[in-house]
Design a protein around this motif. Structure first.
Motif, PDB file in Angstrom:
ATOM      1  N   TYR A  30     -13.218   4.389   0.326  1.00  0.00           N
ATOM      2  CA  TYR A  30     -11.773   4.168   0.438  1.00  0.00           C
ATOM      3  C   TYR A  30     -11.441   3.382   1.690  1.00  0.00           C
ATOM      4  N   ARG A  77     -10.040  -5.497  -3.657  1.00  0.00           N
ATOM      5  CA  ARG A  77      -8.734  -4.938  -3.316  1.00  0.00           C
ATOM      6  C   ARG A  77      -8.072  -4.402  -4.553  1.00  0.00           C
ATOM      7  N   ASP A  89      -5.209   4.437   4.895  1.00  0.00           N
ATOM      8  CA  ASP A  89      -4.736   5.111   6.106  1.00  0.00           C
ATOM      9  C   ASP A  89      -5.435   6.448   6.290  1.00  0.00           C
ATOM     10  N   ILE A 109      -4.456   7.949   1.102  1.00  0.00           N
ATOM     11  CA  ILE A 109      -3.130   7.704   1.691  1.00  0.00           C
ATOM     12  C   ILE A 109      -2.962   6.200   1.886  1.00  0.00           C
ATOM     13  N   CYS A 110      -1.961   5.626   1.237  1.00  0.00           N
ATOM     14  CA  CYS A 110      -1.712   4.183   1.326  1.00  0.00           C
ATOM     15  C   CYS A 110      -2.987   3.359   1.170  1.00  0.00           C
ATOM     16  N   PRO A 111      -3.675   3.480   0.032  1.00  0.00           N
ATOM     17  CA  PRO A 111      -4.931   2.740  -0.108  1.00  0.00           C
ATOM     18  C   PRO A 111      -4.684   1.240  -0.177  1.00  0.00           C
ATOM     19  N   HIS A 112      -5.575   0.512   0.461  1.00  0.00           N
ATOM     20  CA  HIS A 112      -5.553  -0.932   0.451  1.00  0.00           C
ATOM     21  C   HIS A 112      -5.866  -1.437  -0.961  1.00  0.00           C
ATOM     22  N   MET A 113      -6.789  -0.740  -1.645  1.00  0.00           N
ATOM     23  CA  MET A 113      -7.090  -1.072  -3.037  1.00  0.00           C
ATOM     24  C   MET A 113      -6.086  -0.352  -3.916  1.00  0.00           C
ATOM     25  N   LEU A 114      -5.256  -1.123  -4.612  1.00  0.00           N
ATOM     26  CA  LEU A 114      -4.156  -0.504  -5.352  1.00  0.00           C
ATOM     27  C   LEU A 114      -4.641   0.280  -6.566  1.00  0.00           C
ATOM     28  N   THR A 115      -5.871   0.036  -6.995  1.00  0.00           N
ATOM     29  CA  THR A 115      -6.386   0.777  -8.154  1.00  0.00           C
ATOM     30  C   THR A 115      -7.013   2.104  -7.754  1.00  0.00           C
ATOM     31  N   ASN A 116      -7.094   2.372  -6.471  1.00  0.00           N
ATOM     32  CA  ASN A 116      -7.605   3.658  -5.998  1.00  0.00           C
ATOM     33  C   ASN A 116      -6.564   4.725  -6.248  1.00  0.00           C
ATOM     34  N   ARG A 117      -6.875   5.637  -7.151  1.00  0.00           N
ATOM     35  CA  ARG A 117      -5.869   6.621  -7.553  1.00  0.00           C
ATOM     36  C   ARG A 117      -6.405   8.031  -7.336  1.00  0.00           C
ATOM     37  N   TRP A 122     -12.940  -1.098  -8.020  1.00  0.00           N
ATOM     38  CA  TRP A 122     -12.817  -0.490  -6.699  1.00  0.00           C
ATOM     39  C   TRP A 122     -13.619  -1.223  -5.638  1.00  0.00           C
ATOM     40  N   ALA A 127       1.783  11.833  -1.067  1.00  0.00           N
ATOM     41  CA  ALA A 127       0.896  10.665  -1.105  1.00  0.00           C
ATOM     42  C   ALA A 127       0.673  10.169  -2.533  1.00  0.00           C
ATOM     43  N   ALA A 131       0.827  -1.207   0.000  1.00  0.00           N
ATOM     44  CA  ALA A 131       0.000   0.000   0.000  1.00  0.00           C
ATOM     45  C   ALA A 131       0.865   1.261   0.000  1.00  0.00           C
TER      46      ALA A 131
END
Lengths: 285, 285, 285, 285
Positions: C169, D285, C172, C206-214, D282, C189, B188
């Motif tokens: 989201y 994960r 963090d 900030i440090c999203p668990h879902m990596l596609t969250n941009r 989304w 971030a 993450a």
């Protein structure tokens, strides 16, 4: 004790001449014979230059005057001979050419006393398979890159590690980097820095279509196989960013640890982290 | 041949009961004694539960019913005993709890025949030094994290590797992750995936102020020391995201490879890359 | 024509005294009255200081001696009054305090001749709703941040834009940044730089668990609502990194463009891109 | 009231035939004339097809059966005519082809009643200057890309915004993307998502050598000029990933907002954020 030293330089660099003369002069005092590569010999008006390919088999140490690119191309010529290389940068500090011209006299003292330290760097062999044929074989110090042409659509790269499917990357390309190469193209593509002596490779996709595709560090003894799938497009294979060729659809690029390795003479005055901090400006924002 | 198996479960999970009964029934046929952790024993109406701390010293294998978090907390209780752990996920596939409930009967057969495979995972010891005192010691499977409080200004983390200065990170925090933990918080924060058995650690800054500060992979036998510099703010140390404490200005967090390690029972039907592809949705965009 | 100018300084900065005296001397020649903020007045031995809150209502221009943090806190005190602010950095170049102490005399000439240019910066209002109550209201120049405590598990932030669901989201935290704030925490971030006068906000996890969250850039007139879901943990709201408070589960943070805006006096000698290149070391690697 | 509708389809897609017939049948009931593009007409056995270039000047609405790529190429043919386009995806949901085949009948009802909604999307004009000559002009909906060839060394792209120097990017390439294009190549290169109607562009370097070079969002009315500096290498210009040409050293690519724009018919049942959540997974994960 060293008996013969080879010297290569970046082609036609104005500062190479003076440094080459300094090396000759200093080493002759120790009865160490200096073999200059052809172009460099010519540049300083000597007639007895040697072909770049012939030097590694005859010498105990090689000095390269230039940047990282020059050193990498010499490393390829050394192949499996494991002659140590001292890189002297003619411009900015390099990751591989970590000795400055000001430090060269001091390094020559250490060489004369045979008291230098070596950082041992793994290399990779890349083999291109086309059907049952092996159509190319390359040894690299930094990285193997598969890259689509600028007009190509996204390519599929079916990637296996030790025979097990890792991922079919849809991306602009793929970088297989050694720890040494990790601070190069790999870093620009979002890959991690890997401390030089870790026994690992990093596989980093370039602009992956799947946003969750992230660089992965695998064991250096793993066999990586990448089957490139595309139709009419142009796809390239590149070794150390210097030598390349077109791939055909269905080609398989196999990457594995090489028997060859590069033995770099380390500067006694700076460690790897210091080079990292300087090159990446970690002192500033 | 296995003689005793311990079973832990995520607290009060409704599905744990049925699976625990299945385990008891199946293993009793093989004359394997099953020790249930207190809470689980109570949940299924048994009186002879065992304290979670006492089980590892008495059994040959531990089964954990729950998610990765449950397994990690059990791993901490096992410490240096190296009893193998089989993780059975009660919800979604986990990186550590890779066996589904449907696969449990098949796994119990393998256990009965003593034919399972182990994936050996390194752990880290983290020691907090305050002046000359050692004020805390933790063993982790995933990661050690130093994090500033939400209202704190950026903190300085002076980081050394084997006594050499790496960088003074100005960031929200720093993650020291094992290969096992690399797919967790590290990912993450922009760190790479590291194949489980690579002998390395990854140091990843969290939201670094210096944009050139990038994750770095170092040798697993390295000693990492982080001196945390701040004034009035609140800074935390966290072990595996589960146990934490406040740090004081000037505290030094030392991280090094632990003698303890976690031995995970692997599913015979899926490899690490398959878990990665599933968890990270690599089949899709 | 300017009649009154207010001056604030970073608390107890040794260089503030001399600059404040230079300002007083120069502006008095033009019959411009100078109001010094209490602490600064005291520092240079004057008795007639003014409370920081009272100055904005009485002056035509404010000069801030310090860093970006000092300027941001003054901007909050100005609120909707839109008095122009000239930021003079006492240390390194700032994104907001772009005038160096050497350039101050020249700027004072421009001020005396009323010939300075203004860069108009949007601000945000953030309102914290708890059930039917409004429990807090803040105006920011840079950003609004929601952040989990160091020991908290990942929090869920259900985010709507103009009443439509954007994403929930798991991260963090979440940063809602103005273009002005985009080069701050947002950049660390992974968010983009946004040119100051674009009518937009950026929402960066900030440090999203879902990596596609941009990070996503939305219209500045959008109403952002973030419902924070968690159980026992500690979650914080922070305005401009300076003022914060705890949130309770179910609190909704509403963010929308403020009527207040900050009017920065621009240096005539450098443009935004030059500041960017300098601050981000774009001249180097 | 609509009088004529044009229909284009992805070349030789097996499902296009049935959908085209449904469209013809339904619209004829409303006395709306349907003009089929040549290839599609042939595919369904009609003789009176129209050239793709001629349709936009004659119709009130265009329906595209295919993926985003098909729609983008039709948008280029429409140019400044601003005929609305309805995109029907034949495979997976697209960012531009957001109507599924199941939703087509419902959309045809809305079309028959002239009750559809439009999302107005800006386009860019890109002009290639060589010395005093204009050697190419392109209009794009998604992005303009400058890309080095696979074997080329890093290229220098001296970039100005409204005549002011932004940065000289050393990178594999540079993407200038509209908000519509932001979810395409820009996202893969690390750029932000931009909500469609924001008046802005995003400039994103591809694998920049300078790690602090980050995507920057600028005003859509800005004039971007990129001077490409290289020596012997191959550098390409690409419009919407579909049309490309080689650049020569010293060529200047000018990008500015186009008079042309693309008017997309919106699905009444899903909004932009829903498409985003679906396309980027989304929910997981």
């Amino acid at each position: 004790m060293l008996k013969k030293v080879g010297v290569y330089a970046k082609k036609n660099h104005p500062d190479a001449e003076q440094l080459a003369l300094m090396i000759c002069e200093r080493l002759k005092k120790e009865n160490i014979e200096v073999l200059l590569e052809d172009g460099l010999a010519e540049q300083i008006g000597q007639v007895n230059g040697f072909s770049g390919e012939d030097i590694p088999g005859q010498v105990d140490l090689i000095i390269v005057l230039g940047g990282d690119g020059t050193l990498i191309s010499v490393a390829r010529q050394i192949g499996e001979l494991t002659v140590p290389i001292l890189g002297v940068n003619l411009g900015r500090l390099g990751f591989l050419t970590e000795v400055t011209r000001d430090e060269l006299p001091g390094m020559l003292e250490l060489i004369a006393r045979d008291e230098f330290q070596i950082s041992d760097r793994m290399m990779l062999d890349a083999i291109i398979h086309r059907g049952d044929q092996e159509v190319g074989r390359y040894t690299v110090l930094n990285d193997v890159v598969i890259n689509k042409g600028a007009l190509a659509r996204i390519i599929d790269m079916e990637t296996c590690v030790d025979g097990r499917h890792l991922s079919t990357y849809k991306a602009d390309g793929l970088i297989i980097s050694t720890p040494t190469g990790s601070t190069g193209y790999n870093l620009a593509a979002g890959g991690p820095i890997i401390y030089p002596e870790i026994n690992s490779l990093v596989i980093s996709p370039i602009c992956p279509h799947m946003l969750t595709n992230r660089p992965i560090v695998v064991w250096s003894r793993s066999k990586i196989e990448i089957k490139v799938k595309f139709e009419d497009d142009v796809v390239f294979f590149t070794a150390d960013g210097q030598v390349g060729r077109k791939l055909l659809p269905g080609d398989v690029v196999e990457v594995r640890r090489s028997e060859a390795r590069t033995r770099l003479v380390s500067s006694p005055s700076k460690d790897y982290f210091e080079i990292l901090r300087t090159k990446l400006s970690w002192g500033e924002r």
